[in-house]
Design a protein around this motif. Structure first.
Motif, mmCIF file in Angstrom:
data_model
loop_
_atom_site.group_PDB
_atom_site.id
_atom_site.type_symbol
_atom_site.label_atom_id
_atom_site.label_comp_id
_atom_site.label_asym_id
_atom_site.label_seq_id
_atom_site.Cartn_x
_atom_site.Cartn_y
_atom_site.Cartn_z
ATOM 1 N N ASP A 97 15.728 66.420 -38.422
ATOM 2 C CA ASP A 97 14.797 65.326 -38.720
ATOM 3 C C ASP A 97 13.624 65.331 -37.735
ATOM 4 O O ASP A 97 12.911 64.354 -37.603
ATOM 5 C CB ASP A 97 15.507 63.968 -38.722
ATOM 6 C CG ASP A 97 16.007 63.553 -37.358
ATOM 7 O OD1 ASP A 97 15.963 64.381 -36.422
ATOM 8 O OD2 ASP A 97 16.432 62.399 -37.215
ATOM 9 N N SER A 98 13.443 66.486 -37.054
ATOM 10 C CA SER A 98 12.309 66.610 -36.145
ATOM 11 C C SER A 98 11.895 68.075 -36.019
ATOM 12 O O SER A 98 12.716 68.979 -36.190
ATOM 13 C CB SER A 98 12.643 66.040 -34.768
ATOM 14 O OG SER A 98 13.630 66.826 -34.139
ATOM 15 N N LEU A 99 10.628 68.282 -35.709
ATOM 16 C CA LEU A 99 10.088 69.635 -35.645
ATOM 17 C C LEU A 99 10.744 70.465 -34.544
ATOM 18 O O LEU A 99 11.042 71.634 -34.739
ATOM 19 C CB LEU A 99 8.569 69.579 -35.436
ATOM 20 C CG LEU A 99 7.819 70.891 -35.577
ATOM 21 C CD1 LEU A 99 8.006 71.491 -36.975
ATOM 22 C CD2 LEU A 99 6.339 70.684 -35.276
ATOM 23 N N TYR A 100 10.973 69.851 -33.385
ATOM 24 C CA TYR A 100 11.571 70.605 -32.286
ATOM 25 C C TYR A 100 13.097 70.532 -32.304
ATOM 26 O O TYR A 100 13.758 71.029 -31.392
ATOM 27 C CB TYR A 100 11.020 70.141 -30.940
ATOM 28 C CG TYR A 100 9.510 70.159 -30.890
ATOM 29 C CD1 TYR A 100 8.773 71.146 -31.534
ATOM 30 C CD2 TYR A 100 8.810 69.164 -30.220
ATOM 31 C CE1 TYR A 100 7.389 71.146 -31.518
ATOM 32 C CE2 TYR A 100 7.423 69.169 -30.179
ATOM 33 C CZ TYR A 100 6.720 70.151 -30.833
ATOM 34 O OH TYR A 100 5.353 70.151 -30.810
ATOM 35 N N GLY A 101 13.648 69.941 -33.347
ATOM 36 C CA GLY A 101 15.091 69.965 -33.560
ATOM 37 C C GLY A 101 15.576 71.355 -33.913
ATOM 38 O O GLY A 101 16.766 71.650 -33.821
ATOM 39 N N TRP A 102 14.631 72.231 -34.314
ATOM 40 C CA TRP A 102 14.954 73.620 -34.595
ATOM 41 C C TRP A 102 15.034 74.353 -33.257
ATOM 42 O O TRP A 102 14.062 74.968 -32.814
ATOM 43 C CB TRP A 102 13.915 74.235 -35.537
ATOM 44 C CG TRP A 102 14.035 73.654 -36.891
ATOM 45 C CD1 TRP A 102 13.309 72.641 -37.431
ATOM 46 C CD2 TRP A 102 15.001 74.014 -37.871
ATOM 47 N NE1 TRP A 102 13.767 72.350 -38.674
ATOM 48 C CE2 TRP A 102 14.807 73.177 -38.989
ATOM 49 C CE3 TRP A 102 16.022 74.969 -37.921
ATOM 50 C CZ2 TRP A 102 15.587 73.273 -40.134
ATOM 51 C CZ3 TRP A 102 16.797 75.054 -39.069
ATOM 52 C CH2 TRP A 102 16.572 74.215 -40.155
ATOM 53 N N ILE A 103 16.192 74.226 -32.618
ATOM 54 C CA ILE A 103 16.369 74.790 -31.287
ATOM 55 C C ILE A 103 17.820 75.222 -31.103
ATOM 56 O O ILE A 103 18.731 74.533 -31.539
ATOM 57 C CB ILE A 103 15.929 73.764 -30.210
ATOM 58 C CG1 ILE A 103 15.893 74.376 -28.824
ATOM 59 C CG2 ILE A 103 16.795 72.528 -30.236
ATOM 60 C CD1 ILE A 103 15.191 73.495 -27.794
ATOM 61 N N GLN A 104 18.004 76.372 -30.492
ATOM 62 C CA GLN A 104 19.341 76.849 -30.169
ATOM 63 C C GLN A 104 19.925 75.986 -29.057
ATOM 64 O O GLN A 104 19.171 75.502 -28.223
ATOM 65 C CB GLN A 104 19.280 78.316 -29.722
ATOM 66 C CG GLN A 104 19.084 79.276 -30.882
ATOM 67 C CD GLN A 104 19.020 80.722 -30.426
ATOM 68 O OE1 GLN A 104 17.993 81.338 -30.537
ATOM 69 N NE2 GLN A 104 20.128 81.245 -29.934
ATOM 70 N N PRO A 105 21.226 75.768 -29.053
ATOM 71 C CA PRO A 105 22.260 76.448 -29.816
ATOM 72 C C PRO A 105 22.609 75.786 -31.148
ATOM 73 O O PRO A 105 23.411 76.321 -31.904
ATOM 74 C CB PRO A 105 23.471 76.382 -28.878
ATOM 75 C CG PRO A 105 23.302 75.077 -28.173
ATOM 76 C CD PRO A 105 21.808 74.916 -28.003
ATOM 77 N N ASP A 106 22.001 74.632 -31.469
ATOM 78 C CA ASP A 106 22.385 73.938 -32.702
ATOM 79 C C ASP A 106 21.830 74.582 -33.963
ATOM 80 O O ASP A 106 22.519 74.669 -34.974
ATOM 81 C CB ASP A 106 21.950 72.475 -32.635
ATOM 82 C CG ASP A 106 22.634 71.731 -31.506
ATOM 83 O OD1 ASP A 106 23.816 72.011 -31.242
ATOM 84 O OD2 ASP A 106 21.982 70.885 -30.873
ATOM 85 N N LEU A 107 20.584 75.004 -33.912
ATOM 86 C CA LEU A 107 19.901 75.582 -35.074
ATOM 87 C C LEU A 107 19.082 76.787 -34.633
ATOM 88 O O LEU A 107 18.760 76.913 -33.450
ATOM 89 C CB LEU A 107 18.955 74.536 -35.695
ATOM 90 C CG LEU A 107 19.583 73.288 -36.312
ATOM 91 C CD1 LEU A 107 18.509 72.256 -36.628
ATOM 92 C CD2 LEU A 107 20.375 73.640 -37.560
ATOM 93 N N PRO A 108 18.694 77.637 -35.580
ATOM 94 C CA PRO A 108 17.696 78.653 -35.237
ATOM 95 C C PRO A 108 16.426 77.949 -34.737
ATOM 96 O O PRO A 108 16.239 76.757 -34.963
ATOM 97 C CB PRO A 108 17.451 79.366 -36.572
ATOM 98 C CG PRO A 108 18.661 79.089 -37.387
ATOM 99 C CD PRO A 108 19.118 77.716 -36.970
ATOM 100 N N GLU A 109 15.553 78.698 -34.083
ATOM 101 C CA GLU A 109 14.394 78.039 -33.485
ATOM 102 C C GLU A 109 13.074 78.724 -33.800
ATOM 103 O O GLU A 109 13.019 79.666 -34.578
ATOM 104 C CB GLU A 109 14.577 77.896 -31.981
ATOM 105 C CG GLU A 109 14.672 79.180 -31.216
ATOM 106 C CD GLU A 109 14.922 78.902 -29.735
ATOM 107 O OE1 GLU A 109 15.316 77.780 -29.372
ATOM 108 O OE2 GLU A 109 14.708 79.822 -28.955
ATOM 109 N N ASP A 110 12.031 78.194 -33.157
ATOM 110 C CA ASP A 110 10.668 78.721 -33.257
ATOM 111 C C ASP A 110 10.197 78.842 -34.710
ATOM 112 O O ASP A 110 9.701 79.883 -35.151
ATOM 113 C CB ASP A 110 10.539 80.053 -32.513
ATOM 114 C CG ASP A 110 10.653 79.868 -31.003
ATOM 115 O OD1 ASP A 110 10.717 78.709 -30.544
ATOM 116 O OD2 ASP A 110 10.658 80.873 -30.283
ATOM 117 N N LEU A 111 10.335 77.748 -35.422
ATOM 118 C CA LEU A 111 9.886 77.663 -36.809
ATOM 119 C C LEU A 111 8.402 78.002 -36.898
ATOM 120 O O LEU A 111 7.595 77.512 -36.104
ATOM 121 C CB LEU A 111 10.133 76.235 -37.327
ATOM 122 C CG LEU A 111 9.647 75.891 -38.720
ATOM 123 C CD1 LEU A 111 10.311 76.772 -39.777
ATOM 124 C CD2 LEU A 111 9.919 74.411 -39.005
ATOM 125 N N ALA A 112 8.061 78.856 -37.829
ATOM 126 C CA ALA A 112 6.659 79.208 -38.074
ATOM 127 C C ALA A 112 6.440 79.313 -39.573
ATOM 128 O O ALA A 112 7.329 79.738 -40.319
ATOM 129 C CB ALA A 112 6.305 80.532 -37.403
#
Length: 160
Positions: A97-112
């Protein structure tokens, strides 16, 4: 000229930004960095449920030390590139529910998000930044106008 997001988009602002990104883009990327995994095989197994949700939209998975927002000097990562689909958008909106929620170790990261091979929205989740480069799309004026309609999206224009 580009725009920097100065406050993390969350909840409705995040969803509106993702909706817009899926209208503008033809692909998006997510990254799993090996240097952030103590055991790559075990860590990758933990990401299987997430990756399987996005699997129908997968274009390619490659190992690389460089992607839209990062250049690694001593390691590499799994870079996943996906096509834009309604199903993928729903996954992106359901898993965070947030842009920087895409972060390891919970989720893949650096969405582009990319348009015709050019990244126009890049994030570095660990560093908490996002840059939007409208000139990397065919309709940069329209994109800026659309960004300005997202209530609560805080942008700063940066002149090169």
């Amino acid at each position: 000229m580009y725009y920097r997001i100065i406050e993390e988009p969350k909840e409705d602002v995040y969803r509106q930004l993702i909706d817009l990104a899926f209208k503008v883009s033809d692909r998006f990327q997510l990254v799993l960095r090996k240097d952030m995994m103590s055991n790559v095989k075990r860590a990758m197994k933990s990401y299987e449920p997430i990756l399987s949700m996005l699997e129908p939209s997968l274009i390619e998975r490659k190992e690389a030390s460089e992607w839209a927002s990062t250049i690694l000097l001593r390691s590499d990562a799994f870079v996943y590139e996906y096509r834009i689909t309604d199903e993928a958008r729903e996954v992106m909106e359901s898993l965070s529910d947030s842009l920087y929620g895409w972060i390891q170790p919970d989720l893949p990261e650096d969405l582009a998000f990319l348009k015709e091979g050019k990244a126009w929205l890049t994030t570095s989740s660990h560093e908490g930044w996002c840059v939007i480069s409208p000139e990397n799309t065919r309709s940069s004026k329209w994109l800026v106008e659309q960004l300005m309609t997202i209530t609560g999206l805080k942008l700063e224009k940066v002149e090169d």
